[in-house]
Design a protein around this motif. Structure first.
Motif, PDB file in Angstrom:
ATOM      1  N   GLU A   1     -11.027  -1.475   5.733  1.00  0.00           N
ATOM      2  CA  GLU A   1      -9.828  -1.947   5.030  1.00  0.00           C
ATOM      3  C   GLU A   1     -10.210  -2.674   3.734  1.00  0.00           C
ATOM      4  OE1 GLU A   1      -6.751  -1.342   6.327  1.00  0.00           O
ATOM      5  OE2 GLU A   1      -5.473  -2.564   5.032  1.00  0.00           O
ATOM      6  N   TYR A   2     -11.317  -3.433   3.762  1.00  0.00           N
ATOM      7  CA  TYR A   2     -11.798  -4.085   2.530  1.00  0.00           C
ATOM      8  C   TYR A   2     -12.009  -3.053   1.425  1.00  0.00           C
ATOM      9  CZ  TYR A   2     -12.904  -9.039   3.503  1.00  0.00           C
ATOM     10  OH  TYR A   2     -12.826 -10.386   3.725  1.00  0.00           O
TER      11      TYR A   2
ATOM     12  N   SER B   1      -8.530  -1.098   0.583  1.00  0.00           N
ATOM     13  CA  SER B   1      -7.552  -1.961  -0.097  1.00  0.00           C
ATOM     14  C   SER B   1      -8.036  -2.339  -1.496  1.00  0.00           C
ATOM     15  CB  SER B   1      -7.269  -3.219   0.733  1.00  0.00           C
ATOM     16  OG  SER B   1      -8.390  -4.070   0.755  1.00  0.00           O
TER      17      SER B   1
ATOM     18  N   MET C   1     -11.568  -3.228   9.964  1.00  0.00           N
ATOM     19  CA  MET C   1     -11.262  -4.259   8.969  1.00  0.00           C
ATOM     20  C   MET C   1     -12.207  -4.157   7.773  1.00  0.00           C
ATOM     21  SD  MET C   1      -8.591  -5.655  10.052  1.00  0.00           S
ATOM     22  CE  MET C   1      -8.474  -6.735   8.628  1.00  0.00           C
TER      23      MET C   1
ATOM     24  N   LYS D   1      -4.203  -2.082   7.712  1.00  0.00           N
ATOM     25  CA  LYS D   1      -2.978  -1.422   7.278  1.00  0.00           C
ATOM     26  C   LYS D   1      -3.312  -0.100   6.568  1.00  0.00           C
ATOM     27  CE  LYS D   1      -1.128  -5.445   8.331  1.00  0.00           C
ATOM     28  NZ  LYS D   1      -0.345  -5.694   9.509  1.00  0.00           N
ATOM     29  N   ALA D   2      -4.111  -0.180   5.519  1.00  0.00           N
ATOM     30  CA  ALA D   2      -4.361   1.009   4.694  1.00  0.00           C
ATOM     31  C   ALA D   2      -5.141   2.076   5.462  1.00  0.00           C
ATOM     32  CB  ALA D   2      -5.119   0.608   3.437  1.00  0.00           C
TER      33      ALA D   2
ATOM     34  N   LYS E   1      -7.018   5.665  15.898  1.00  0.00           N
ATOM     35  CA  LYS E   1      -6.463   4.511  15.182  1.00  0.00           C
ATOM     36  C   LYS E   1      -6.464   4.651  13.672  1.00  0.00           C
ATOM     37  CE  LYS E   1      -7.383   1.548  19.019  1.00  0.00           C
ATOM     38  NZ  LYS E   1      -5.942   1.451  19.373  1.00  0.00           N
TER      39      LYS E   1
ATOM     40  N   ILE F   1       0.874  -1.170   0.000  1.00  0.00           N
ATOM     41  CA  ILE F   1       0.000   0.000   0.000  1.00  0.00           C
ATOM     42  C   ILE F   1       0.914   1.224   0.000  1.00  0.00           C
ATOM     43  CG2 ILE F   1      -1.702   1.311   1.313  1.00  0.00           C
ATOM     44  CD1 ILE F   1      -2.498  -1.438   2.591  1.00  0.00           C
TER      45      ILE F   1
ATOM     46  N   GLN G   1      -4.213  -5.666  12.243  1.00  0.00           N
ATOM     47  CA  GLN G   1      -4.457  -6.340  10.968  1.00  0.00           C
ATOM     48  C   GLN G   1      -4.828  -5.335   9.881  1.00  0.00           C
ATOM     49  OE1 GLN G   1      -7.276  -9.649  12.339  1.00  0.00           O
ATOM     50  NE2 GLN G   1      -6.102 -10.575  10.686  1.00  0.00           N
TER      51      GLN G   1
ATOM     52  N   ILE H   1       1.949  -5.984   2.898  1.00  0.00           N
ATOM     53  CA  ILE H   1       0.923  -6.911   3.388  1.00  0.00           C
ATOM     54  C   ILE H   1       1.417  -8.325   3.122  1.00  0.00           C
ATOM     55  CG2 ILE H   1      -1.524  -7.572   3.235  1.00  0.00           C
ATOM     56  CD1 ILE H   1      -1.164  -4.608   3.782  1.00  0.00           C
TER      57      ILE H   1
END
Lengths: 337, 337, 337, 337
Positions: free
Chosen positions: D222-223, D226, D219, D71-72, D261, D29, D69, D42
């Motif tokens: 993130e889907y 990402s 998360m 990241k982006a 976060k 990323i 878990q 990743i």
């Protein structure tokens, strides 16, 4: 409102009765049981004079108001237990049907091996995930279409019917050869998907959502049945609570309540409920004792190497042992396994 | 940290070993089992060189670090199941002991009648509430001291040991003739009360709080055992979740986990867990199947007229029928009832 | 049922009215407000013909049925906000009163130092735990009676009134010089303790239990007020949910609902609610914005060395800064700080 | 693992660096901020010798391991706040952007009327449900495609961008003119839908699921990110707990934690959180005070007649009043409204 009809009424008269209500703007559900036939009205029934309606019809035995929002899945409307038949397999009251297989199909060799073993141990249906809903986009997402192909190979090899999770309505064609379409816990209130599987001519396994009430589960089943598919199997698989020692908290009270409130079969998934292998056998026995109609148990030929959910999977020998223990207890509970 | 001792070590040597650690500022728990004797250290054990400690002692077989905060109730420290004996009654692994009686003692006639009936049905211990914790100050608060007197009358009449809930430490004298002191769910973390019942020479029935984790239940038991009373019976009675159709959600996974983590007996209260009479028998059977060591079931001679919790009480005939069903299943589970 | 009386009724007539109902078996609560005086009946009021009762009395203006189980704390019975006065300090509507101090009193030097600092920052009341309810019997249990003595020293030094948690009714004598008796979350349904503090002539700070509903909190306050003590301060401090990233989940909706349903003051404890220092200031501002009457905030001169709850304690400079930010916002909310 | 690059590195060198890691099997990323540029790997990064990787590259300033878990969406990877721009509207840190409109679009007249009014009160974006996820199949399911057309009419009339909920991926074409695609709470873990909206070139409003943790919400974001769409707005809208007096329990702590976060904007929906009109204004003020970047508030021209969620909708005058109150407070919080 439900009208219980007199015995042996001509079909033509029933149709006329139904159409008279539909003309008044109500939807209807016709429920034909062994004991009696019932017609349920959907809509604003509060304004109906029930006594008048019963007296002015010559085919109605009596009427009952239904307070629950669910109608087609309601035991008041449909007293007989729904038994789902698939070849010589039955799911419903009087039976204890065990579904088993891996969380995820990993290879044809793996799924065939597991299928043969769980069949020999007494499982009646094979499970195998092809499309996997995973919290992380970076986690293994299942073997997808290829996974379904492997699952069909295992079906052909063993004759076991197969169940797999469908994640969205664009996948319907791929699921043509799947015998039971599973709606996962996270999709229990994906209402568009429920409407689509309501058009299928095959059983649907509907899992309770992590934070959904018993009433909401019944309403989701109502989506499927009211769309035309009355072959719905409910599955309790644990709810989310403050307790963190187990993955979820298995709610066996829900099984008893569901069996009281609906005529649909109810099974239990002790693997996802607990997330811990050593809890699966005792919870499986408890599910049988509490009155469930079956189980969905995750098994794997090599749990330590499983691509997902290894910690909650039984190995094939542990599963065989559990099945032996369940058979003894099924006899006591007068359930056919 | 726990030191497992070599077999047949002289008592004097053990005492010397213990006192050497206490001089270094640690508290100790001595656990004498059938297989081996163990000495557990409480305090900041991180700094101890375990290997050195084992090598320099001639009575230690080996040492183990304990990650859990509970020590005295920890199966790692005390491997043997604790079996609580009361006359010819046993509570613990291998037995399935049923406690029954009314939510609340209402009259001597009532409690004696119920006691005789549940005894005949196979209950081994009589329950009867005298001091009742009620959400509302205007609700019936129990017959109090007079209720205990009636309970003792029933004990004398039938020979059944009795259990009743103690609500605070000023009541200790009144509870002298109660055989098992019950700590209610709302008092599970009333730590001062736990310390007091830890000084008693009789069993304590400790109910899990409505929103307490399994770990917290074990820590509350640790309060009692570390105060000197190792006769503690744990009781799962349902936890508070988002589901409102049942009074609470019975957590049978907790029974399995508790039996793994502690040597103490674990029983189940399906009456308070569900709050619904028709759920009590199936949940009772599930509790037996999952591995519980017994039950606490509310019964009443006339549930419709009960001063509290009538909706969840079995009548005496329903209880008798349940006991008959349990006895068949206890044989399968190899438990003495 | 509550009777709102006509203005300026003679005391004698009210007493006669009350005693006439008590003779019929009802308990009564007399509530004297600035606008009107009310008499509330406790008992089975369903059978009373309210209209008849109003018409046959010459002192009653009108009657209202109360559906809630709580009466004395009910705003329907007692419309005026209860403002608790302690010297020149007020707690209740129109004020924003901040209580601060350490989780646990550790030494006289520590508590005096903190007291001076938080007073200078604008705190009106000093908190300091002496008896600490701890999950583990091996954790620091507080400085006990000695801790109270240190707290009194700080009170004398600074003139700040003090609040400390009482854990059981045998400690009442020790708490004589404590200005506000705190009932901790785990004791919210320790009904015997509630009855005892209901006899005190000083304010009680009642914390909401980890898994208790708003209704249950009001019922616990009802225990205290119906026992004779109407100086109750309610405290929202987070409830237990599935979310594990915070210690508890702060329920600010509860503050709004409580203020609607009861006349009692409602404050918020953002320290225990979150368990995380960096969350305390934003949650404190949110509590002010939502309508709370004050805060309870943990502070420590050296959080990293605190004997308990250091991770959620502000240091004295952080607290000063927070108070400055709150003062600006209190002006906007028209609250006196 | 994330590598923070030195300032002013040539694009070519970055591409080479990235491709060298992708050849080793990692996904990457690239995050370009005002302060620095970062490359996040990743995959199984545990085996990488980070120090060595940093030393052997001439473009890397330093490296950091990321334990989360996600990241982006992780602030560690991307320190700058993401500000979403739509014309002259901004959503993100420093702004307080209010979205308002009816639960459900009912008619063109209705939605235009509401749009004009909320615009005048200061709302920047118009909401209007066209496809409604309803627990019951018999409840109003929204005006569907026709509803979207009406919403577009209101957009044209007022110039307000519009947000509406998409229920499944077959609806994507219909949503072409919707400015922000909303993912409802029940679809937060409909991962296939998340992947699809990850391909859109427009902002996505992602609501937290009823029983989903803060980590799971991140998360799910993130889907989307990402998959290529970094314009994600998170929305806290209450979680399911044991408390039944509110529809859900608003978790304002989550807002603070999310802002710590992730770099994504976080807004609050006080209407669905509480389900009670009188709670909406105080919770809206609390959301502003706690640090949220905006609100989603349900309004209706005639709440008593609303086809859904009338009980939680403000009328247009109440909304205007709330906005006036918020503007005063936004100045204090240094947020542009």
């Amino acid at each position: 409102m439900v009208f219980i009809l007199k015995p042996n009424v001509e079909k033509k008269k029933i149709e006329k009765f139904i159409s008279s209500w539909e003309q008044k703007g109500f939807s209807t559900i016709l429920s034909v049981g062994t004991e009696h036939t019932a017609v349920c009205l959907i809509g604003n029934t509060a304004a109906i004079d029930m006594d008048h309606a019963v007296q002015t019809s010559d085919i109605v035995l009596y009427g009952k108001r239904i307070t629950e929002q669910y109608k087609a899945v309601n035991r008041t409307v449909h007293e007989d237990d729904t038994i789902i038949r698939m070849g010589d397999i039955s799911i419903g009251e009087g039976f204890f049907t065990v579904i088993s297989g891996p969380c995820s199909v990993e290879s044809e060799e793996q799924i065939v091996k597991i299928a043969k073993s769980v069949k020999q141990s007494g499982a009646k249906i094979l499970r195998g995930g092809a499309f996997k809903p995973r919290t992380s986009p970076y986690a293994f997402q299942g073997k997808q279409a290829e996974g379904l192909r492997m699952l069909y190979a295992a079906k052909q090899e063993t004759g076991l019917p197969v169940v797999s999770e469908i994640m969205n309505q664009t996948q319907l064609d791929l699921f043509e050869d799947v015998d039971i379409a599973q709606i996962g816990a996270r999709n229990m209130q994906n209402f568009d998907l429920l409407k689509e599987v309501g058009k299928l001519k095959k059983p649907v396994l509907l899992k309770r959502g992590l934070a959904n009430t018993i009433d909401e589960l019944l309403m989701s089943a109502e989506y499927i049945v009211s769309a035309g598919n009355d072959q719905v199997i409910l599955c309790e698989r644990g709810i989310r609570t403050f307790e963190t020692m187990t993955r979820n908290t298995l709610d066996l009270s829900a099984v008893v309540l569901l069996k009281q409130k609906t005529h649909l079969p109810v099974i239990v998934d002790p693997s996802h409920a607990s997330g811990i292998r050593s809890l699966v056998p005792p919870l499986a026995k408890a599910a049988l004792a509490v009155g469930a109609d079956g189980l969905m148990v995750e098994t794997h030929n090599d749990p330590a190497q499983a691509l997902c959910d290894g910690a909650q999977s039984l190995d094939l020998e542990q599963f065989r042992h559990l099945m032996d223990e369940l058979k003894i207890r099924a006899t006591v509970e007068k359930k056919e396994m």
